[in-house]
Enzyme design. Structure first.
Site, PDB file in Angstrom:
ATOM      1  N   TYR A 146       0.815  -1.215   0.000  1.00 53.94           N
ATOM      2  CA  TYR A 146       0.000   0.000   0.000  1.00 53.94           C
ATOM      3  C   TYR A 146       0.850   1.266   0.000  1.00 53.94           C
ATOM      4  O   TYR A 146       0.343   2.352  -0.273  1.00 53.94           O
ATOM      5  CB  TYR A 146      -0.938   0.022   1.222  1.00 53.94           C
ATOM      6  CG  TYR A 146      -1.939  -1.116   1.269  1.00 53.94           C
ATOM      7  CD1 TYR A 146      -2.092  -1.979   0.190  1.00 53.94           C
ATOM      8  CD2 TYR A 146      -2.728  -1.329   2.385  1.00 53.94           C
ATOM      9  CE1 TYR A 146      -2.988  -3.026   0.240  1.00 53.94           C
ATOM     10  CE2 TYR A 146      -3.647  -2.370   2.439  1.00 53.94           C
ATOM     11  CZ  TYR A 146      -3.758  -3.224   1.364  1.00 53.94           C
ATOM     12  OH  TYR A 146      -4.661  -4.258   1.410  1.00 53.94           O
ATOM     13  N   LYS A 195       4.100 -15.270   2.685  1.00 55.40           N
ATOM     14  CA  LYS A 195       3.975 -16.066   1.456  1.00 55.40           C
ATOM     15  C   LYS A 195       5.403 -16.384   0.999  1.00 55.40           C
ATOM     16  O   LYS A 195       5.840 -16.038  -0.110  1.00 55.40           O
ATOM     17  CB  LYS A 195       3.185 -15.238   0.409  1.00 55.40           C
ATOM     18  CG  LYS A 195       2.793 -15.981  -0.842  1.00 55.40           C
ATOM     19  CD  LYS A 195       1.696 -17.010  -0.635  1.00 55.40           C
ATOM     20  CE  LYS A 195       1.430 -17.752  -1.939  1.00 55.40           C
ATOM     21  NZ  LYS A 195       0.623 -18.973  -1.727  1.00 55.40           N
ATOM     22  N   ASP A 227      -2.336 -18.218   2.493  1.00 53.64           N
ATOM     23  CA  ASP A 227      -3.507 -18.930   1.948  1.00 53.64           C
ATOM     24  C   ASP A 227      -3.990 -19.978   2.950  1.00 53.64           C
ATOM     25  O   ASP A 227      -5.197 -20.154   3.161  1.00 53.64           O
ATOM     26  CB  ASP A 227      -3.212 -19.543   0.562  1.00 53.64           C
ATOM     27  CG  ASP A 227      -1.805 -20.097   0.439  1.00 53.64           C
ATOM     28  OD1 ASP A 227      -0.995 -19.894   1.374  1.00 53.64           O
ATOM     29  OD2 ASP A 227      -1.507 -20.744  -0.579  1.00 53.64           O
ATOM     30  N   ASP A 251      -4.738  -6.735   6.393  1.00 53.16           N
ATOM     31  CA  ASP A 251      -5.974  -6.049   6.016  1.00 53.16           C
ATOM     32  C   ASP A 251      -7.068  -7.089   5.746  1.00 53.16           C
ATOM     33  O   ASP A 251      -8.181  -7.032   6.285  1.00 53.16           O
ATOM     34  CB  ASP A 251      -5.684  -5.215   4.750  1.00 53.16           C
ATOM     35  CG  ASP A 251      -6.834  -4.304   4.381  1.00 53.16           C
ATOM     36  OD1 ASP A 251      -7.803  -4.224   5.150  1.00 53.16           O
ATOM     37  OD2 ASP A 251      -6.758  -3.672   3.308  1.00 53.16           O
ATOM     38  N   ASP A 255     -10.282  -8.590   8.533  1.00 54.78           N
ATOM     39  CA  ASP A 255     -11.710  -8.527   8.207  1.00 54.78           C
ATOM     40  C   ASP A 255     -12.342  -9.914   8.281  1.00 54.78           C
ATOM     41  O   ASP A 255     -13.474 -10.069   8.738  1.00 54.78           O
ATOM     42  CB  ASP A 255     -11.926  -7.929   6.808  1.00 54.78           C
ATOM     43  CG  ASP A 255     -12.154  -6.424   6.882  1.00 54.78           C
ATOM     44  OD1 ASP A 255     -11.756  -5.822   7.904  1.00 54.78           O
ATOM     45  OD2 ASP A 255     -12.719  -5.848   5.930  1.00 54.78           O
TER      46      ASP A 255
END
Ligand code: NAD
Length: 360
Positions: A146, A195, A227, A251, A255
Site C-alpha cells: 500500500y 507467502k 492462503d 488487512d 476482516d
C-alpha cells in the site's frame, strides 16, 4: 498514576460511544486511584464544520502531547453529507489518515474474540467454534504494497499497472517485536503469516521474525502461509493467539477474523508507534444511520479503552476488570439492538455504558 488522554469524539455515533467509554474510565480512576486528564480534539467532519479542514496543526500538537488517543469514529453518509462535496484531501477520512501518519502508527492490533453469550451471531458451526476463540492480529500498517512505488504505463497500446511490495529488516523487526511483546501478555504463541514460498519480501520477513523470536525464548513461533491462514481461520479459529503479518495480508485476514465474531459493534482496535503511545478506536465506522438515537453499541469503544489501559498504560488488572464487567453484563442478558437475541433485555447506548461502569 496520572495520564493525559487526547479524546476524539468524531462524527455520527462517535460522541455517544466516547461518552460511555469515558464513564467506564472514570470508574476505573475511582477504583484504582488513577487520574486521567482528558483533552478533546476535533477531527473529521466535526473539524471541517469548525475549521474547514479535517485535521488542524493544533489537533496534531494536542495528540502528540498526550500519552494516548481515544477515538470514536469519523465520517458521514457520503450520499447526503456536504463533507463529501469537498475535494478528497479535505474530506473527513483524510483527517484520519493524516493523524495516523503524523503519529507514526505502524502497528495495528485487532483482537477477534468470541463471547460465548454471542455464539449465535457467529456464522461458523458449533463444532468448528468449539470452546470459542481469542486471537489478536498484529498488522504492519505503514509499509508493503500500500505504500510502495506504483505506476500505470501504456506501451504499444498495452496498459500495465505496477505496485511494489517492499519491506526492510528494520520495518519487519519493529512489528515483530510488538507481536512478541503482546504474546507475552497473552498465551505466548505467535503465528507469523507470509507467502515465503513465492515472495522475496516474505523470505526476508521470515528470517527477521526468526531472529526476533530468538530474543523471546518463552514465546512459541510458528510460520504459516497466508492462503493456509485464510483457511485455518474458518476451519479451526481456536488455534490462534497472536497472528503477526504484513500490511495487505493483515488487512484481509483481520476482516475475515472480525466476520467470524459476528458483530462489528464489539470489536476494538489499536494502532501503536515505537513507544507506548497508541490510538485506540472501535473497528466500526460512525454509523450515521443510527447516530443520535441512543442505539449504538458502545462495547467496541469501551474495549478499545481497555486496550489503551493495557498497552499504553501497562494497567493489565484494570483492563481485565473492564473486560470482565462487559462479560458479566452480557451474561446477565443485556443487549443493544445490534446483538439482540430472543429472551434478552434490550438497552440503549447510555444504559449499556451505565451497566458496565456499575459492574466495575
Ligand atoms: P459503519 O461501520 O459505520 O456501519 C455499518 C453498519 O454497522 C451500519 O448498519 C451501522 O448502523 C452498524 N454499526 C456500526 N457500528 C455500530 C455500533 N457501534 N452499534 C450498532 N451498530 C453499528 O460503516 P459505514 O456505514 O460503511 O460507514 C459510515 C461512515 O463511517 C463512513 O463515513 C465511513 O467512511 C466511516 N468509517 C470510519 C471509520 C473510522 O473512523 N475509523 C471506519 C470505518 C468507516
Amino acid at each position: 498514576m496520572e495520564h493525559k488522554i487526547a479524546v476524539i469524539p468524531g462524527d455520527g455515533i462517535g460522541p455517544e460511544i466516547i461518552r460511555e467509554a469515558r464513564k467506564v474510565l472514570d470508574k476505573i480512576c475511582k477504583k484504582y486511584n488513577h487520574t486521567f486528564i482528558y483533552e478533546e480534539i476535533l477531527l473529521g467532519g466535526a473539524s471541517i464544520d469548525v475549521y474547514g479542514v479535517p485535521l488542524t496543526e493544533e489537533a496534531i500538537k494536542k495528540a502528540k502531547s498526550a500519552n494516548a488517543v481515544l477515538m470514536g469514529s469519523i465520517g458521514g453518509d457520503a450520499s447526503v453529507s456536504p463533507w463529501y462535496k469537498l475535494e478528497p484531501s479535505k474530506r473527513p477520512e483524510a483527517g484520519l489518515l493524516g493523524i495516523r501518519k503524523e503519529l507514526n502508527l505502524f502497528a495495528n492490533l485487532r483482537p477477534a474474540y468470541l463471547y460465548q453469550e454471542l455464539k449465535e451471531s457467529c456464522p461458523l458451526r458449533d463444532e468448528v467454534i468449539g470452546e470459542g476463540f481469542d486471537m489478536i492480529i498484529v498488522r504492519e500498517l505503514t509499509g508493503g504494497l500500500y505504500f510502495g512505488k506504483r505506476e500505470t504505463l501504456e506501451e504499444n497500446g498495452i496498459k500495465t499497472a505496477i505496485d511494489t511490495l517492499s519491506y526492510n529488516d528494520k520495518e519487519i523487526r519493529r512489528i515483530a517485536v510488538k507481536a512478541f511483546e503482546i504474546a507475552r501478555k497473552r498465551k505466548k504463541n505467535v503465528i507469523s503469516v507470509d507467502k515465503a514460498n513465492v515472495l522475496d519480501s516474505s523470505r526476508l520477513w521470515r528470517s527477521v521474525v526468526d531472529e526476533v523470536a530468538g530474543e523471546y525464548p518463552d514465546v512459541t513461533l510458528t510460520h504459516m502461509l497466508v492462503d493456509n491462514c485464510a483457511m485455518q481461520l474458518v476451519r479451526d479459529p481456536g488455534q490462534f493467539d497472536v497472528i503477526l503479518t504484513e500490511n495487505m495480508f493483515g488487512d484481509i485476514l483481520s476482516d475475515e477474523a472480525s466476520m467470524i465474531t459476528g458483530s462489528i459493534g464489539m470489536l476494538p482496535s489499536a494502532s501503536l508507534n515505537e513507544t507506548k503511545f497508541g490510538l485506540y478506536e472501535p473497528s466500526h465506522g460512525s454509523a450515521p444511520n443510527i447516530a443520535g438515537q441512543n442505539k449504538a453499541n458502545p462495547i467496541a469503544t469501551i474495549l478499545s479503552a481497555a486496550m489503551m489501559l493495557r498497552y499504553s498504560f501497562d494497567m493489565d488488572e484494570e483492563a481485565e476488570d473492564v473486560e470482565r464487567a462487559i462479560q458479566k453484563i452480557l451474561a446477565d442478558g443485556y443487549r443493544t439492538e445490534d446483538i439482540m437475541s430472543e429472551g434478552c433485555v434490550p438497552v440503549g447506548t447510555e444504559e449499556m455504558g451505565n451497566l458496565i461502569a456499575q459492574e466495575i
